[in-house]
Design an enzyme around this catalytic site. Structure first.
Site, short mmCIF file in Angstrom:
data_model
loop_
_atom_site.label_atom_id
_atom_site.label_comp_id
_atom_site.label_asym_id
_atom_site.label_seq_id
_atom_site.Cartn_x
_atom_site.Cartn_y
_atom_site.Cartn_z
N ASN A 188 -8.60 27.05 -7.93
CA ASN A 188 -7.65 25.94 -8.08
C ASN A 188 -8.15 25.07 -9.24
OD1 ASN A 188 -6.07 23.67 -7.90
ND2 ASN A 188 -6.84 23.02 -5.89
N LYS A 217 -6.78 22.52 -10.47
CA LYS A 217 -6.34 21.12 -10.35
C LYS A 217 -5.78 20.67 -11.71
CE LYS A 217 -9.60 20.66 -6.64
NZ LYS A 217 -10.44 19.84 -5.79
N HIS A 273 -2.59 20.76 -0.18
CA HIS A 273 -3.96 20.42 -0.57
C HIS A 273 -4.22 18.97 -0.17
CE1 HIS A 273 -7.55 19.65 -2.87
NE2 HIS A 273 -7.70 20.96 -2.98
N GLU A 316 -5.61 16.69 -1.66
CA GLU A 316 -5.34 15.72 -2.74
C GLU A 316 -3.86 15.39 -2.81
OE1 GLU A 316 -7.38 17.91 -5.80
OE2 GLU A 316 -9.28 17.50 -4.79
N GLU A 326 -10.27 23.54 4.09
CA GLU A 326 -11.02 22.76 3.11
C GLU A 326 -11.37 21.40 3.72
OE1 GLU A 326 -10.05 24.28 -1.18
OE2 GLU A 326 -8.77 22.58 -0.67
N GLY A 330 -15.50 18.81 -3.95
CA GLY A 330 -16.04 18.17 -5.15
C GLY A 330 -17.26 17.30 -4.91
N SER A 360 -16.78 22.87 -2.47
CA SER A 360 -18.11 23.01 -3.09
C SER A 360 -18.66 24.43 -3.02
CB SER A 360 -19.09 22.01 -2.48
OG SER A 360 -18.67 20.68 -2.75
P1 13P Z 1 -14.42 22.15 -5.28
O1 13P Z 1 -14.73 23.64 -5.24
O2 13P Z 1 -14.52 21.57 -6.64
O3 13P Z 1 -15.22 21.42 -4.23
O4 13P Z 1 -12.88 22.00 -4.87
C1 13P Z 1 -12.39 22.65 -3.75
C2 13P Z 1 -10.93 22.55 -3.73
O5 13P Z 1 -10.35 21.48 -3.54
C3 13P Z 1 -10.14 23.77 -3.99
O6 13P Z 1 -8.80 23.61 -3.68
#
Ligand code: 13P
Length: 245
Positions: free
Chosen positions: A8, A10, A90, A92, A160, A166, A205
């Site tokens: 992803n 983002k 997601h 976010e 997740e 992150g 992560s």
């Molecule tokens: P990270 O791998 O950067 O922690 O992000 C995970 C994520 O949100 C994938 O959708």
């Protein structure tokens, strides 16, 4: 079931960064797992041109087929650009755009209707985990975000934990195991026809250095990777760990 290494991106990337997709496509021509890159929607079509055997996904879609929704994009449009998958729900988007489980469910259904496979994200916050509510939150998200069982169109679930995204913090393997087992048993109850064929991805992560141990957990069928999916040299070791798991 084929395991899945999904990236992803983002809101990262540029035309130049698409070279990383080309490099991955060359390096993993005959991968033993599915590799899905989800760049920003603006790059889906170009990414498709570079992706060879890799699949391209998007990061969100609208729940309606069309209409007066300025700035939004429909699942059908993404399919026309060459996407095969779309991430929905997601954290976010749930947090930053106020998306409820019902919205996520409607988006997942729209994706399926357009012939896309939705990657439906779920996960608890740190407060919820600390309060001992992780299992309850996950059950509720599964109950209310997944498309109806009467529809046997496939989907993917990505667990997740919000606090692991992150941050470099990863749950203990027993914690990942517990939630993935819960997801599988909930799916067996709610979607008996699809349960054992539905890939359960872990996200949060994931890196080359921790991928192998995460993939050793029984019901982990792959990963949804953020930061470490942006560069071919970081994503490749994760793909290789998955192939060897
Ligand atoms: P990270 O791998 O950067 O922690 O992000 C995970 C994520 O949100 C994938 O959708």
């Amino acid at each position: 079931m084929r395991k899945i290494a999904a990236g992803n991106w983002k809101m990262h990337g540029s035309r130049l960064q698409l070279d990383h997709i080309k490099a991955l496509a060359e390096r993993h021509k005959e991968a033993a797992c599915d590799i899905i890159i989800c760049p920003p929607a603006a790059f889906v079509s170009l990414a498709r041109d570079y992706a060879g055997p890799l699949e391209i996904g998007a990061q969100d879609c609208h729940s309606e087929e069309k209409g007066a929704y300025t700035g939004d994009i429909s699942a059908q449009m993404l399919a026309e650009l060459g996407a095969t998958h779309v991430i929905v729900g997601h954290s976010e988007r749930r947090a930053g755009h106020g998306e409820s489980n019902a919205t996520v469910c409607a988006k997942a259904r729209a994706a399926q209707k357009a012939g896309l496979i939705p990657i439906i994200c779920i996960g608890e916050t740190l407060e919820e985990r600390k309060a001992g509510a992780a299992q309850h939150v996950i059950k509720e998200q599964l109950d209310d975000s997944l498309p109806e069982a009467s529809d046997s169109t496939p989907f993917v679930v990505a667990y997740e934990p919000v606090w692991a995204i992150g941050t470099g913090m990863v749950p203990r393997l027993e914690e990942i195991d517990e939630i993935h087992q819960l997801c599988r048993s909930e799916l067996r109850r709610s979607h008996p026809m699809l349960a054992d064929e539905t890939p359960l991805l872990y996200g949060g992560s994931v890196k080359g250095s921790n991928a192998a141990e995460i993939f050793s957990v029984a019901d982990v069928d792959g990963a949804l990777v953020g930061g470490a999916s942006l560069k071919a040299e970081d994503f490749s070791p994760i793909i290789e760990a998955l192939e060897q798991s």
